[in-house]
Design a protein around this motif. Structure first.
Motif, PDB file in Angstrom:
ATOM      1  N   THR A 263       0.810  -1.209   0.000  1.00 54.37           N
ATOM      2  CA  THR A 263       0.000   0.000   0.000  1.00 54.37           C
ATOM      3  C   THR A 263       0.851   1.270   0.000  1.00 54.37           C
ATOM      4  O   THR A 263       2.033   1.247   0.353  1.00 54.37           O
ATOM      5  CB  THR A 263      -0.904   0.026   1.245  1.00 54.37           C
ATOM      6  N   VAL A 264       0.208   2.367  -0.368  1.00 54.78           N
ATOM      7  CA  VAL A 264       0.875   3.665  -0.335  1.00 54.78           C
ATOM      8  C   VAL A 264       1.215   4.044   1.104  1.00 54.78           C
ATOM      9  O   VAL A 264       2.305   4.561   1.391  1.00 54.78           O
ATOM     10  CB  VAL A 264      -0.025   4.731  -0.983  1.00 54.78           C
ATOM     11  N   PRO A 377       3.568  -0.129  -4.739  1.00 47.32           N
ATOM     12  CA  PRO A 377       2.655   0.876  -5.304  1.00 47.32           C
ATOM     13  C   PRO A 377       3.199   1.549  -6.557  1.00 47.32           C
ATOM     14  O   PRO A 377       2.420   1.917  -7.447  1.00 47.32           O
ATOM     15  CB  PRO A 377       2.496   1.889  -4.162  1.00 47.32           C
ATOM     16  N   ILE A 378       4.516   1.689  -6.634  1.00 48.94           N
ATOM     17  CA  ILE A 378       5.105   2.326  -7.820  1.00 48.94           C
ATOM     18  C   ILE A 378       4.898   1.459  -9.051  1.00 48.94           C
ATOM     19  O   ILE A 378       4.466   1.932 -10.111  1.00 48.94           O
ATOM     20  CB  ILE A 378       6.612   2.601  -7.595  1.00 48.94           C
ATOM     21  N   VAL A 379       5.194   0.165  -8.916  1.00 47.49           N
ATOM     22  CA  VAL A 379       5.022  -0.755 -10.048  1.00 47.49           C
ATOM     23  C   VAL A 379       3.552  -0.854 -10.437  1.00 47.49           C
ATOM     24  O   VAL A 379       3.204  -0.825 -11.631  1.00 47.49           O
ATOM     25  CB  VAL A 379       5.585  -2.146  -9.691  1.00 47.49           C
ATOM     26  N   LEU A 384      -1.058   0.665 -14.051  1.00 47.61           N
ATOM     27  CA  LEU A 384      -2.268   1.455 -14.267  1.00 47.61           C
ATOM     28  C   LEU A 384      -2.040   2.512 -15.336  1.00 47.61           C
ATOM     29  O   LEU A 384      -2.931   2.785 -16.156  1.00 47.61           O
ATOM     30  CB  LEU A 384      -2.699   2.110 -12.950  1.00 47.61           C
ATOM     31  N   GLY A 385      -0.843   3.090 -15.359  1.00 49.41           N
ATOM     32  CA  GLY A 385      -0.524   4.070 -16.384  1.00 49.41           C
ATOM     33  C   GLY A 385      -0.584   3.485 -17.785  1.00 49.41           C
ATOM     34  O   GLY A 385      -1.110   4.118 -18.717  1.00 49.41           O
ATOM     35  N   TYR A 386      -0.065   2.276 -17.958  1.00 51.65           N
ATOM     36  CA  TYR A 386      -0.155   1.610 -19.265  1.00 51.65           C
ATOM     37  C   TYR A 386      -1.612   1.373 -19.652  1.00 51.65           C
ATOM     38  O   TYR A 386      -2.008   1.564 -20.813  1.00 51.65           O
ATOM     39  CB  TYR A 386       0.592   0.275 -19.239  1.00 51.65           C
ATOM     40  N   ALA A 387      -2.419   0.932 -18.682  1.00 49.36           N
ATOM     41  CA  ALA A 387      -3.836   0.689 -18.964  1.00 49.36           C
ATOM     42  C   ALA A 387      -4.538   1.974 -19.376  1.00 49.36           C
ATOM     43  O   ALA A 387      -5.332   1.988 -20.331  1.00 49.36           O
ATOM     44  CB  ALA A 387      -4.506   0.079 -17.731  1.00 49.36           C
TER      45      ALA A 387
END
Length: 410
Positions: A263-264, A377-379, A384-387
């Motif tokens: 988690t963050v 969380p970074i990975v 999520l960024g790719y999605a």
């Protein structure tokens, strides 16, 4: 009149998971699975203080308490610790029960079975359902082996945890959404046995105007709560709320195994941040995740596969309480993203990030302890960024071939 046999679903050549050296890869995957089995057997037999049940002792002990008519005692730390020690045969440490009373109803039938049989069903039944679901998303002959060889699948097995169940309910509900709103809503509300993973589901259903599924979700939630009150009583809910308060304080005080969390807030705490800063960071992530999911699900031109991937990845990222075994939820999400990549081409670095994501459970604990920070969380955010980038390409009309891929597979 005889019905013609169904045609076997096969991906066209451009959608095969692997085009070259498939036999070699098959052997490698089988070898990895065999190594998992050997390691697990040696781990269990290596010392008298390794129980095959691991975290499952908490689930079985809580189920026994429901069977005995004292469900509220599952939230009593000394009481459940004694039950866990009896089940494990030694002092295995305490596994506190922080799940809502609705979860007690879900797992209660386990107590009717011998512990070993209950343990096998607890793991193998949802794992089988998850494999069927992934095979439905990516109908390739290597899919089953790829799932079984995924590091996080082995991690969940070693822990005896509920990652398979969460992923199967989540992905199964999303797959059923265009087909049967009632089943989809009931599957997705059952995911609320782990509330931190279900926060975004009603928002997604509302944004996507899936009102029938949302109605079933709300009805199912009310039904679970009322049934738990009728059978287990208010004392169980009181114990649950007190347990959540205790768990939050324990995590913020560093009593939890922060390097094993994803988690963050755990990243902030592990880096030496104050509890208030961890709460703020987690709250911001939850708001951002909600905004992202609503923004994607309200766009009708974005295909369901990408919406599903965004929802599942965002649900992991915003969860205030998640451990390594919860990363099993990434498997269906990555399957949907891989379907897009296989048909329209991979984005730069995409395959490497996905490989790292499904391997997080193997290496991040040691790395997190070393660097005093949580990488998970970074990975997950990069995934999520790719999605989201694929959603943007689709909305801009740059992935026009994607719909044909979905029609072929389905």
């Amino acid at each position: 009149m005889n019905r013609a046999p169904d045609k076997k679903i096969e991906l066209p050549p451009q959608l095969n998971l692997v085009v070259k050296r498939r036999p070699q890869l098959r052997l490698i995957l089988i070898g990895v699975i065999i190594l998992y089995v050997v390691f697990y057997i040696q781990w269990i037999a290596g010392t008298e203080h390794h129980s095959p049940f691991k975290d499952f002792v908490a689930f079985y002990a809580a189920a026994e308490m429901v069977q005995q008519g004292r469900a509220e005692m599952a939230y009593d730390r000394p009481a459940i610790h004694e039950a866990e020690k009896r089940l494990a045969g030694f002092d295995c440490g305490i596994f506190p029960w922080y799940y809502p009373p609705t979860t007690l109803l879900l797992i209660a039938p386990l107590a009717w079975l011998p512990p070993l049989l209950a343990f096998a069903i607890w793991l193998l039944l949802p794992l089988s359902c998850l494999i069927i679901i992934i095979r439905r998303i990516l109908p390739d002959s290597l899919t089953v082996l790829l799932v079984l060889a995924t590091p996080v699948v082995f991690t969940n097995f070693v822990y005896g945890q509920n990652g398979y169940l969460s992923a199967a309910l989540f992905a199964g509900g999303l797959l059923m959404l265009p087909r049967n709103s009632a089943i989809a809503g009931l599957l997705l509300v059952t995911l609320a046995y782990k509330p931190q993973l279900a926060f975004l589901v009603p928002l997604a259903l509302l944004a996507g105007q899936n009102f029938k599924a949302l109605a079933w979700w709300l009805a199912g939630l009310a039904g679970w709560i009322l049934l738990s009150l009728m059978i287990l009583g208010w004392a169980s809910w009181q114990g649950f709320f007190e347990g959540i308060y205790y768990a939050t304080n324990a995590i913020e005080a560093g009593a939890a195994k922060l390097p094993q969390m994803s988690t963050v807030s755990s990243a902030v705490l592990l880096a030496g941040g104050e509890p208030w800063l961890a709460r703020v960071a987690q709250s911001v992530m939850m708001l951002l995740g909600a905004a992202v999911v609503v923004g994607v699900w309200r766009r009708r031109e974005i295909p369901d596969d990408l919406k599903n991937a965004v929802l599942m990845v965002a649900s992991i990222l915003i969860a205030p309480h998640a451990f390594r075994y919860d990363l099993v939820l990434l498997i269906p999400a990555l399957a949907w993203l891989c379907l897009a990549g296989l048909h329209t081409g991979w984005l730069p670095g995409e395959k490497i990030i996905y490989l790292i994501a499904i391997s997080l459970s193997f290496f991040t604990t040691a790395v997190n302890e070393l660097i005093h920070f949580t990488l998970d969380p970074i990975v997950i955010a990069i995934v999520l960024g790719y999605a989201l980038y694929r959603c943007r390409l689709w909305a801009g009309g740059q992935e026009a071939q994607y719909s044909s891929a979905r029609n072929i597979v389905r």
